[in-house]
Design a protein around this motif. Structure first.
Motif, mmCIF file in Angstrom:
data_model
loop_
_atom_site.group_PDB
_atom_site.id
_atom_site.type_symbol
_atom_site.label_atom_id
_atom_site.label_comp_id
_atom_site.label_asym_id
_atom_site.label_seq_id
_atom_site.Cartn_x
_atom_site.Cartn_y
_atom_site.Cartn_z
ATOM 1 N N ARG A 10 -25.850 -24.807 14.237
ATOM 2 C CA ARG A 10 -26.601 -25.145 15.271
ATOM 3 C C ARG A 10 -28.101 -25.032 14.854
ATOM 4 O O ARG A 10 -28.635 -24.224 14.204
ATOM 5 C CB ARG A 10 -26.052 -24.301 16.412
ATOM 6 N N ASP A 286 -30.849 -27.919 23.491
ATOM 7 C CA ASP A 286 -29.872 -27.515 22.588
ATOM 8 C C ASP A 286 -29.814 -26.079 22.366
ATOM 9 O O ASP A 286 -28.685 -25.600 22.506
ATOM 10 C CB ASP A 286 -29.848 -28.228 21.316
ATOM 11 N N GLY A 290 -28.238 -24.909 25.553
ATOM 12 C CA GLY A 290 -27.102 -25.024 24.785
ATOM 13 C C GLY A 290 -26.400 -23.704 24.068
ATOM 14 O O GLY A 290 -26.645 -22.732 24.717
ATOM 15 N N ASP A 291 -25.902 -24.114 22.812
ATOM 16 C CA ASP A 291 -25.679 -22.844 22.015
ATOM 17 C C ASP A 291 -26.502 -22.577 20.925
ATOM 18 O O ASP A 291 -26.071 -22.237 19.765
ATOM 19 C CB ASP A 291 -24.297 -22.861 21.816
ATOM 20 N N ASN A 320 -29.497 -20.094 27.756
ATOM 21 C CA ASN A 320 -28.848 -19.300 26.643
ATOM 22 C C ASN A 320 -29.245 -17.917 26.338
ATOM 23 O O ASN A 320 -30.416 -17.772 26.523
ATOM 24 C CB ASN A 320 -29.007 -20.281 25.487
#
Ligand SMILES: [Zn+2]
Length: 702
Positions: A10, A286, A290-291, A320
């Motif tokens: 990621r 993201d 996101g993560d 997040n």
């Protein structure tokens, strides 16, 4: 976010605490920016996609107060500093992928958007609150416009933080004995309506968040204690006009508190980067929605903002959570606290003007202590570290092995690296990988320097200069190994010394940027030919260090003299009772003993039997100038103790006073009187420690 080992698949973002756009940078600031830069580079060498962002903090009262003093517009004032910071950072090889500021459009819009979401999700309410008001100036006094006493620890506190005491964030109205920074007059408290964020609802969420949080232990332990003591809701607005307007209330004379929009700059700056390179390459959403992996490097004075308010705000606005918060310790200078008012500081500009390479300071600041330890800077210690580790170990090994390789083989001898050396390099790579996952830059530096040390021993032990005639194959093998080690050291050290590593990279004939390589490059074969190498590090001479130390001392002395003059003038001009409290609390941290680096376990603390006591009698000891004999009731029994307080206290007034006694101190005899314990006190005047509430006589301190 996850707790999988780095590198993950990621995207990651590393941030450093935003510099307040209101003054010159010194090495205390640089420690954080360099540390975060090195950490971001280290993640990249592991193969983690990483961007490093930050921005200038333009809002808040520190900027407004200073701009007002200079009679300039705060926006103009802050922008000027912002530009200076933008120029200064690259000079220390601190290379942001994006560096914005909190007053730009991206951050203004995103802040308002997030606050709107908090409101819509039901986390904001209005309440009456008392705020400081200056009747002479006819104005409210947010944050730094008011000074007074911390209600938690009694230290002198400025506005919204207890920066010289317990480091707590202070809400409006909390500060005791408030005085106006504008006029120096006592301030009044008046009722106003403000917006509040329901932080108190996040206690359970934050407890879980902290259980998973990586980084330094101080960033987890302090907030745990605050949560246990009970979280208060957080006032989101301030009575001033410099800042970001509360959405929907643009006409009101209130703006968002600086600590709302400052951390949002981490997101805004990532967003700007993303917009520049395209979401295909790096998508800020993201990461933040996101993560992605979010790591904050901050000073330990802003732990509460980053581990309580910020994650609660992110959760409430559906963003997040950070994966890691690394909170650095402070910098001391020659064993004393860094003090800008006393000019006891090493300024960024000054360091560069003295002609030292930035990588030397980067190495010193990242490897002298662990991230959370306080680091002492002295020119002596700087010299010792640079000469010992960079010049003596790394530089020496690089130069002697490459020079030998150039003279005898015009480059890298044509053979494979020996298995032993290959293994040794693999070991060092493993150490670096582990250190990054432990958030230990010192570990990264040590792995590289130890490898260079091994290289020095290897060349010394094998004496290739004796082998060139007798056993040319063996000589070529040794030098082949050494060139590989030299390259590996450069790769491993790159996050900390990017320029010097790049220079070595070019010396061995490599193309491109060493910063774009991963750790595995340490094992790849170097080019076969290279030019004559030069030395990459130069020894710092003793004379130079003496001169710099003297310069610093003279400067501190001059500033201290100025200070004394000022204090004197102050006392003469306004001889009011408030003076007493000013002198008492005006202690600058530079006169304090530095904190001990070494930690002790709870069990060791438990070994100290410290009790609440009550002084029964107090009398001077004949023949001793300073000593008094006290009888102290500690519940079970009455103890006789000797204390050095004869001159400092009115002994007749002491009986009846509560005190704190170390009860299991070894007995000692002083002037023929046995002392059976130790009374705890602090400061030059032996201020006696006590308790303020219902602790009973004999109760153990725990
Ligand atoms: Zn405090």
């Amino acid at each position: 976010m996850t707790n999988d080992d780095f590198p993950t698949d990621r995207p990651a973002v590393v941030t450093c605490g935003l510099p307040y756009a209101n003054g010159d940078l010194h090495i205390g600031h640089l420690r954080g920016y360099i540390g975060a830069d090195a950490f971001a580079r280290a993640l990249e060498t592991l193969g983690q996609q990483t961007v490093y962002v930050s921005g200038s903090d333009m809002h808040g009262t520190p900027v407004a107060v200073n701009a007002e003093e200079q009679g300039v517009d705060p926006a103009e004032f802050a922008l000027e500093w912002h530009r200076q910071y933008e120029e200064t950072f690259p000079k220390f090889n601190v290379e942001f992928d994006n560096y914005g500021h909190t007053h730009d459009e991206t951050n203004t819009e995103l802040t308002r958007d997030i606050v709107r979401t908090l409101d819509e999700n039901g986390y904001v309410y209005e309440d009456e609150v008392v705020v400081a008001y200056d009747p002479t100036a006819d104005d409210y006094l947010p944050d730094r416009y008011v000074e007074g006493t911390c209600p938690y620890c009694g230290a002198k506190a400025r506005g919204d933080e207890c920066d010289e005491g317990c480091q707590r964030h202070l809400e409006p109205g909390e500060i005791e004995n408030p005085t106006s920074v504008r006029t120096g007059n006592p301030a009044e408290y008046r009722e106003r309506t403000h917006k509040f964020f329901r932080v108190s609802e996040f206690a359970d969420y934050l407890t879980e968040f902290l259980d998973d949080l990586e980084g330094t232990s101080n960033a987890r332990n302090q907030p745990r204690q605050w949560i246990e003591e009970g979280l208060q809701d957080w006032c989101l607005t301030r009575d001033m006009d410099w800042g970001i307007d509360y959405p929907g209330e643009e006409d009101e004379e209130i703006v968002l508190y600086v600590w709302v929009d400052a951390p949002i700059e981490y997101i805004s700056s990532t967003k700007q980067y993303s917009e520049r390179v395209g979401a295909e390459e790096y998508d800020w959403e993201d990461v933040w929605r996101g993560d992605g992996e979010i790591v904050h490097v901050i000073g330990r004075d802003i732990i509460q903002h980053h581990t309580v308010f910020w994650p609660a705000m992110l959760e409430a606005a559906e963003y997040n959570a950070p994966r890691g918060v690394a909170a650095t310790g402070f910098i001391t200078i020659n064993g004393k606290g860094l003090s800008t008012s006393r000019n006891r500081a090493i300024w960024a500009k000054e360091y560069l003007e003295e002609g030292f390479h930035p990588d030397l300071l980067r190495y010193y600041l990242t490897t002298t202590g662990g991230l959370q330890q306080d680091v002492d800077f002295s020119w002596d210690a700087f010299q010792e570290k640079v000469n010992g580790e960079l010049v003596g170990t790394v530089g020496n090994f690089w130069y002697r092995s490459l020079l030998f390789a150039y003279r005898n083989y015009e480059g890298t001898p044509e053979t494979d690296v020996s298995a032993d050396v290959q293994e040794r390099i693999e070991g060092a790579i493993g150490e670096v990988r582990e250190s990054v996952n432990d958030y230990s830059l010192r570990g990264v530096g040590q792995a590289a320097v130890r490898l260079a040390q091994f290289g020095n021993e290897y060349i010394q032990r094998n004496e290739p200069w004796k082998l060139t005639d007798e056993d040319p194959e063996a000589a070529a093998q040794v030098i082949r190994d050494c060139v590989q080690i030299a390259k590996a050291v450069a790769v491993l050290l790159e996050p900390i010394t990017p320029d010097k590593s790049q220079a070595l990279w070019e010396q061995i004939g490599e193309d491109g940027e060493i910063a774009d390589t991963h750790l595995e490059a340490a094992l790849e074969t170097p080019p076969q030919t290279f030019a004559e190498p030069g030395e990459l590090f130069a020894k710092i001479e003793d004379d130079r260090v003496d001169e710099l130390t003297e310069k610093l001392e003279e400067r501190v002395e001059a500033a201290t003299d100025d200070d004394a003059d000022e204090d004197q003038a102050k006392t003469e001009s306004d001889d009011t009772p408030s003076d007493e409290s000013e002198t008492m609390t005006d202690a600058d941290t530079d006169d304090l003993e530095p904190l001990l680096e070494e930690r002790i376990g709870f069990e060791e603390f438990q070994d100290l039997d410290i009790r609440v006591g009550r002084i029964e009698t107090a009398e001077g000891i004949d023949g001793a100038d300073d000593l008094a004999r006290l009888e102290v009731d500690i519940g079970f029994e009455t103890r006789q103790v000797v204390a050095g307080i004869k001159q400092l206290h009115d002994l007749e007034k002491l009986p009846g006073e509560k005190c704190i006694l170390l009860a299991n101190m070894e007995p000692a005899e002083l002037f023929g009187v046995e002392s059976n314990g130790m009374i705890l006190a602090a400061g030059e005047q032996a201020d006696l420690l006590t308790t303020h509430d219902d602790a009973a006589i004999g109760e153990k301190i725990r």
